[in-house]
Design an enzyme around this catalytic site. Structure first.
Site, PDB file in Angstrom:
ATOM      1  N   GLN A 275      -5.766   3.796  -6.042  1.00 40.27           N
ATOM      2  CA  GLN A 275      -6.411   3.446  -4.614  1.00 40.27           C
ATOM      3  C   GLN A 275      -6.082   4.375  -3.367  1.00 40.27           C
ATOM      4  OE1 GLN A 275      -7.601  -0.704  -3.907  1.00 40.27           O
ATOM      5  NE2 GLN A 275      -6.377  -1.111  -5.961  1.00 40.27           N
TER       6      GLN A 275
ATOM      7  N   GLU B   8       1.013  -1.180  -0.030  1.00 38.24           N
ATOM      8  CA  GLU B   8       0.080   0.030  -0.046  1.00 38.24           C
ATOM      9  C   GLU B   8       0.696   1.189   0.001  1.00 38.24           C
ATOM     10  OE1 GLU B   8      -3.272  -0.407  -0.335  1.00 38.24           O
ATOM     11  OE2 GLU B   8      -4.048  -1.943   1.060  1.00 38.24           O
TER      12      GLU B   8
END
Length: 736
Positions: A251, A221
């Site tokens: 994202q 991430e």
DNA sequence: GATAATCGTATTTTT
DNA sequence: TACGATTATC
């Protein structure tokens, strides 16, 4: 390496996955689109490294949430056995600091403050500095402080940059806050990162040791890292230069928490010589869903060009459905869920997603009425509950006697006659003598100067504290200490009425948690347990299941997937959320704020495996008023192919496709907003009057008037018709 | 010190 | 509207 081993590691992977997994040394960025199997790539890459002879103990995996960390640890353990360290940034830093923070003048037993602890500190400081809490809101001040810390900016730098009174006061509070935390031997979440950076910068030998252990660093991430985390990652890989960053710019939805797009977008600049591998094959969704999501996200400017594809079938079309209001929307969703579960006894997993928490209420009402089992993914953690925080405060104080926030929290809980006045006096005395508050409380020379009643009460507390702290020193395990605190404080006895049962349950659960922790980490001790309690907020480990419908925000849906997704409230003001857009682009058309909202929309859509429904209403209750909302501009950014429009569009659609109009203010309305016109209830039929419908033909619609047909799309028995109505700027797509 | 009344505010939330 | 937090009152 022998081919056989390689085959085992790469079996079942596609070509770019294999390239990522078997990439050699040096910095690597893996741009992993939604559903592209990135967890698989990470675990297989770790296995590959181990096979190549890297000792597992020299591999460090970093994730964002505890949930992700334990999931990844589980999968890595399965493949290569234990030994690889997989932690969140914060947990990794806490581990390091427990060993090394003495360099910075802290005691290794430091307390980690969560947001509510920090907020208490800020509130106290505001009071001490006489700031009007209406204007200088402690929560806002804390957010500001936190973002300074995310960016590694000191109070001095904050003061230097201050452009207003408010900023100046914030910088002042920031400085005082830092001092207070140091006094309390406490670190907040940001400090875990910040102090690690400081340690790395000021103590090269500390950095060198960490670097030695970090032969390979993997960060998941990466798009959500803030500056501090980026700096830590860069420092850690400084010696071996082996960093694998995995992430997806599309994202990135945590700007408001300090996430910095530049970390991933400029990866190649930050890590010279870096390679980039894109994972573009999607294994999750049908072609229709993926097409819709990709088409939408393509409207963003700031992104890595990606071309997601799937070998899955087209699937059913994405359905867009309009409703009059939120109740109708919820009923419609309930009805659809009924249809899905009636047909084939075992239902699919279903997620109902929304932008803001309060939207869950309407669904809960309807689902309860319709007997549809559901669970709201509630982020208010177990450790935020008052009873737990109270008992935890005793434990914190035992571990760290300088923790003034913990002491103030429980010195009179349960009530033992130590009021604000007494506490104030003791506080002053402690200040005068320059000793921790607890020392003053325990010092009979100081308490003796107070009224005998107050002195007696304090003596009672002092005795209790000594007893508990003594008990803790000799205790065999954490569970016993927790139990002793609950028993000897008489906490339960002090709770009366209907809360009693719930509190009892909570505390029993807490004991259970302590026991579990004890079994899993026999050597961690009370300090380790308290650290775990603060850092692990998602203890109860929610997972999607097929027995009940999950209700959750778009943010908490990241990383999850469902067979069926209802993305609800796709409306103006809600899905590009008004505040998100205005805050970051005042008066403009959206800018970065709009792009982040669009990413959120994209994240929501890509959670769906088989079916995706997008719903909106024409009006919605906001702040106790009905506001006209209407279909989101994002709906105009969907492709024509594979999208099925249903039950359309009423007066809210006047803004359809256009920019959000500034609403008129009443001249006499002093504050922002003003009274808004209520939407008139319009008939919900959207069907076009009978007649031949073909491209180029003229038609008359009962609601929209005359228009020219642009295209016709046959979908099953119905027709999807795109029409350029005379009274609307943009063509509308309607269903016949 | 506990309870009641009032006030203000409402985007997202992990560590 | 609805909730939490602060303030007023007993």
């Amino acid at each position: 390496m022998p081919e056989t081993i390689k085959n085992k590691i790469t079996a079942g992977l596609n070509e770019s996955q294999i390239r990522a997994v078997t990439f050699g040394d040096g910095p690597l960025l893996v741009v992993a689109g939604a559903g592209s199997g990135k967890t698989r790539v990470i675990t297989h890459r770790v296995a590959y490294m181990v096979q190549r002879g890297v000792p597992p103990g020299r591999i460090l995996g970093i994730t964002f949430t505890n949930k992700a960390a334990s999931e990844m640890a589980r999968r890595v353990d399965e493949m290569v056995g234990a030994g690889v360290t997989i932690k969140t940034f914060h947990a990794f830093c806490a581990m390091l600091l427990r060993r090394r923070i003495h360099h910075l003048g802290y005691d290794p037993s430091f307390t980690i403050y969560d947001r509510s602890d920090s907020l208490r500190v800020v509130r106290r400081l505001c009071k001490a500095l006489n700031l009007d809490p209406q204007y200088y809101k402690p929560g806002d001040l804390l957010d500001t402080i936190s973002s300074y810390k995310d960016r590694l900016e000191s109070p001095q730098e904050a003061a230097g940059k201050a452009a207003s009174d408010w900023d100046e006061q914030a910088a002042r509070i920031y400085a005082a806050y830092e001092e207070k935390l140091a006094e309390n031997n406490a670190l907040d979440f940001d400090d875990l990162l910040l102090k690690t950076v400081q340690l790395f910068r000021e103590y090269p030998d500390v950095l060198a040791r960490s670097q030695d252990y970090c032969r390979h660093l993997m960060v998941d991430e990466y798009q959500d890292t803030n500056l501090a985390q980026h700096v830590i990652a860069r420092a850690l890989q400084g010696k071996h230069r082996n960093i694998t960053a995995v992430g997806d710019p599309d994202q990135m939805i945590y700007t408001w928490r300090g996430a910095r797009m530049a970390n991933i977008m400029e990866f190649e600049k930050e890590f010279p010589g870096a390679s980039v591998i894109s994972l573009e094959r999607n294994y999750r969704s049908t072609a229709n869903i993926l097409r819709a999501a990709s088409h939408a996200i393509n409207f963003n400017e700031l992104r890595y060009e990606k071309n997601l594809y799937t070998k899955a079938g087209e699937g059913r079309p994405v359905v867009v459905a309009g409703h009059y209001g939120a109740p109708e929307e919820a009923s419609w969703v309930a009805e659809k869920i009924r249809e899905l579960t009636d047909k084939n006894g075992a239902g699919p997993s279903v997620g109902v997603l929304y932008r803001t928490k309060y939207q869950s209420g309407e669904f809960e009402r309807v689902f309860a009425k319709e007997d549809i089992p559901y669970q709201v993914v509630d982020t208010t953690g177990f450790f935020d509950r008052k009873a737990i925080k109270d008992i935890a405060a005793y434990l914190h104080l035992i571990v760290n006697p300088r923790d003034e926030i913990a002491l103030r929290r429980i010195i009179n809980v349960p009530t033992r006659g130590i009021g604000a006045v007494t506490l104030d006096r003791i506080g002053h005395a402690a200040n005068q003598a320059d000793i921790p508050l607890l020392d003053a409380v325990m010092d009979t020379k100081i308490t003796g100067k107070l009224s005998s009643r107050a002195a007696g009460a304090l003596a009672g507390f002092a005795a209790l504290y000594s007893e508990l702290s003594e008990y803790s020193r000799n205790a065999e395990n954490v569970r016993d200490v927790v139990e002793a605190v609950i028993e000897r404080t008489g906490y339960l006895a002090s709770i009366s009425g209907d809360e009693k049962e719930e509190t009892e349950e909570l505390l029993a659960y807490f004991k259970g948690f302590a026991e579990q922790h004890q079994n899993q980490n026999p050597d961690a001790g009370l300090t380790g347990f308290m650290e775990q309690s603060v850092l692990a907020s998602d203890v109860d480990g929610w997972r999607p299941d097929t027995d009940s419908v999950s209700l959750l925000t778009l943010h908490s849906a990241k990383g999850l997937e469902f067979d069926v997704v209802f993305l609800t409230g796709v409306e103006n003001y809600i899905l590009p959320h008004l505040r998100a857009v205005e805050e970051r682009d005042p008066g403009g058309d959206g800018g970065e704020g709009l792009e982040e909202e669009r990413r959120l929309f994209h994240v929501g859509m890509t959670r769906a495996r088989k079916l995706l429904f997008l719903t909106y209403a024409s009006e919605r209750m906001i702040k106790g008023r009905f506001e006209p909302t209407g279909p989101s501009r994002f709906l105009t950014e969907l492709p024509h192919e594979g999208v099925f429009w249903e039950g359309l569009v009423d007066s809210g659609s006047r803004r359809f496709g256009g920019r959000v109009k500034k609403r008129k203010m009443r001249p006499d309305s002093g504050k922002t907003g003003g009274k808004r016109a209520r939407v008139k209830k319009t008939p919900k039929s959207s069907h076009i009057a009978p007649g031949d419908i073909e491209p180029g033909g003229k038609i008359e619609h009962p609601q929209y008037g005359e228009g020219t047909v642009i295209s016709v799309n046959n979908i099953g028995k119905k027709k999807q018709v795109k029409v350029d109505f005379d009274s609307y700027e943009e063509p509308l797509t309607i269903l016949q």
